[in-house]
Design a protein around this motif. Structure first.
Motif, short mmCIF file in Angstrom:
data_model
loop_
_atom_site.label_atom_id
_atom_site.label_comp_id
_atom_site.label_asym_id
_atom_site.label_seq_id
_atom_site.Cartn_x
_atom_site.Cartn_y
_atom_site.Cartn_z
N ALA A 89 0.84 -1.20 0.00
CA ALA A 89 0.00 0.00 0.00
C ALA A 89 0.87 1.25 0.00
CB ALA A 89 -0.94 0.00 1.21
N PHE A 90 1.94 1.24 0.81
CA PHE A 90 2.88 2.37 0.83
C PHE A 90 3.50 2.55 -0.56
CE2 PHE A 90 7.40 3.41 0.80
CZ PHE A 90 7.36 4.74 1.22
N TRP A 91 4.00 1.46 -1.14
CA TRP A 91 4.68 1.55 -2.43
C TRP A 91 3.72 2.02 -3.53
CZ3 TRP A 91 8.66 2.67 -4.97
CH2 TRP A 91 8.79 2.33 -6.32
N ASN A 92 2.51 1.47 -3.54
CA ASN A 92 1.54 1.86 -4.56
C ASN A 92 1.18 3.34 -4.44
OD1 ASN A 92 1.47 -0.66 -5.77
ND2 ASN A 92 -0.20 -1.38 -4.47
N GLU A 93 1.03 3.82 -3.24
CA GLU A 93 0.74 5.25 -3.03
C GLU A 93 1.94 6.10 -3.43
OE1 GLU A 93 -1.31 8.74 -2.19
OE2 GLU A 93 -2.00 6.70 -2.63
N PHE A 94 3.13 5.67 -3.05
CA PHE A 94 4.34 6.39 -3.43
C PHE A 94 4.43 6.46 -4.96
CE2 PHE A 94 8.78 7.02 -4.43
CZ PHE A 94 9.19 7.95 -3.47
N LEU A 108 12.52 10.80 -2.22
CA LEU A 108 13.45 9.67 -2.25
C LEU A 108 14.03 9.38 -0.87
CD1 LEU A 108 15.31 10.20 -5.64
CD2 LEU A 108 13.55 8.50 -5.10
N GLU A 109 14.23 10.42 -0.08
CA GLU A 109 14.69 10.21 1.30
C GLU A 109 13.62 9.49 2.11
OE1 GLU A 109 15.60 14.25 2.29
OE2 GLU A 109 17.66 14.08 1.55
N GLU A 110 12.35 9.83 1.88
CA GLU A 110 11.24 9.13 2.55
C GLU A 110 11.22 7.66 2.14
OE1 GLU A 110 6.42 8.88 1.98
OE2 GLU A 110 7.35 10.84 1.71
N LEU A 111 11.41 7.42 0.86
CA LEU A 111 11.46 6.04 0.35
C LEU A 111 12.63 5.29 0.97
CD1 LEU A 111 10.45 3.81 -1.52
CD2 LEU A 111 11.83 4.85 -3.36
N HIS A 112 13.78 5.92 1.03
CA HIS A 112 14.96 5.28 1.62
C HIS A 112 14.70 4.93 3.08
CE1 HIS A 112 18.92 4.99 3.53
NE2 HIS A 112 19.23 4.35 2.42
N ALA A 113 14.12 5.84 3.83
CA ALA A 113 13.83 5.57 5.24
C ALA A 113 12.88 4.38 5.39
CB ALA A 113 13.25 6.81 5.91
N ALA A 114 11.87 4.33 4.54
CA ALA A 114 10.91 3.21 4.60
C ALA A 114 11.60 1.89 4.26
CB ALA A 114 9.75 3.47 3.64
N LEU A 115 12.44 1.90 3.24
CA LEU A 115 13.14 0.68 2.85
C LEU A 115 14.17 0.25 3.88
CD1 LEU A 115 13.63 1.44 -0.94
CD2 LEU A 115 12.17 -0.34 0.04
N GLY A 117 14.11 0.86 7.06
CA GLY A 117 13.34 0.32 8.17
C GLY A 117 12.84 -1.08 7.87
N TRP A 118 12.43 -1.29 6.63
CA TRP A 118 11.96 -2.61 6.21
C TRP A 118 13.07 -3.64 6.36
CZ3 TRP A 118 7.33 -4.58 5.09
CH2 TRP A 118 7.28 -5.82 4.47
N LEU A 119 14.26 -3.29 5.93
CA LEU A 119 15.38 -4.23 6.02
C LEU A 119 15.66 -4.61 7.46
CD1 LEU A 119 18.00 -2.75 3.50
CD2 LEU A 119 16.42 -4.65 3.14
N THR A 120 15.74 -3.63 8.31
CA THR A 120 16.16 -3.91 9.68
C THR A 120 15.02 -4.40 10.57
OG1 THR A 120 15.87 -1.58 10.30
CG2 THR A 120 18.07 -2.27 9.57
N GLN A 121 13.80 -4.03 10.25
CA GLN A 121 12.68 -4.43 11.10
C GLN A 121 11.97 -5.68 10.57
OE1 GLN A 121 12.08 -2.85 14.07
NE2 GLN A 121 14.00 -1.86 13.49
N HIS A 122 11.55 -5.63 9.34
CA HIS A 122 10.74 -6.74 8.81
C HIS A 122 11.55 -8.03 8.66
CE1 HIS A 122 7.57 -8.76 6.60
NE2 HIS A 122 8.52 -9.17 5.77
N ILE A 123 12.70 -7.93 8.02
CA ILE A 123 13.48 -9.15 7.78
C ILE A 123 13.92 -9.78 9.09
CG2 ILE A 123 15.60 -10.08 6.77
CD1 ILE A 123 15.24 -8.04 4.49
N CYS A 124 14.43 -8.96 10.00
CA CYS A 124 14.95 -9.49 11.27
C CYS A 124 13.86 -9.95 12.23
CB CYS A 124 15.81 -8.45 11.97
SG CYS A 124 17.45 -8.34 11.26
N ARG A 125 12.67 -9.43 12.11
CA ARG A 125 11.62 -9.78 13.08
C ARG A 125 10.59 -10.76 12.55
NH1 ARG A 125 10.85 -3.96 15.94
NH2 ARG A 125 12.83 -4.02 17.06
N ILE A 126 10.35 -10.75 11.25
CA ILE A 126 9.30 -11.62 10.70
C ILE A 126 9.88 -12.67 9.77
CG2 ILE A 126 7.20 -11.69 9.31
CD1 ILE A 126 6.54 -8.88 10.37
#
Length: 133
Positions: A89-94, A108-115, A117-126
């Motif tokens: 949903a984030f990517w489609n809206e972006f 692009l900085e917003e996109l970088h922050a989201a990505l 965060g995804w690397l460090t939060q989603h991959i490591c936790r889920i």
């Protein structure tokens, strides 16, 4: 500062790990692109390549990873699907708001922050729940 792949991100599925490594590479490229864009202006071809990669990534990687979790009866499968849906949903809206030819540094900085965060939060936790299955 680049985010480096290490074994804490490994899920034990060679294809998934390879796809994750590719995402790390592109997130780091985005960081470089932003830095270079501040100095010399954005490389629109590189931005377009990034958009193409991300669009393909979220559509192919997410489906593959969800299938892996389902086939292995991974207890994190539902949580993973929900997180994927939220990121989609984030990517489609972006993508709706920005295109490679006009996107600015702030977006692009917003996109970088989201990505990042995804690397460090989603991959490591889920995603790492695949290791156990």
């Amino acid at each position: 500062m680049p985010i480096e792949w290490n074994e804490q991100y490994a899920v034990g599925d060679a294809r998934t790990d390879s796809q994750h490594r590719n995402l790390f590479t592109y997130v780091n490229r985005l960081e470089q692109l932003i830095e270079e864009g501040r100095k010399r202006g954005l490389d629109r071809q590189a931005v377009e390549n990034l958009f193409i990669f991300l669009d393909a990534y979220v559509n192919t990687h997410f489906a593959y990873e969800e299938l892996c979790m389902t086939l292995r009866a991974c207890p994190a499968a539902r949580k993973n699907k929900e997180a994927h849906d939220k990121f989609l949903a984030f990517w489609n809206e972006f993508n709706r708001q920005h295109n490679p030819n006009s996107v600015g540094l702030v977006a692009l900085e917003e996109l970088h922050a989201a990505l990042a965060g995804w690397l460090t939060q989603h991959i490591c936790r889920i995603d790492v729940a695949l290791r156990k299955n």
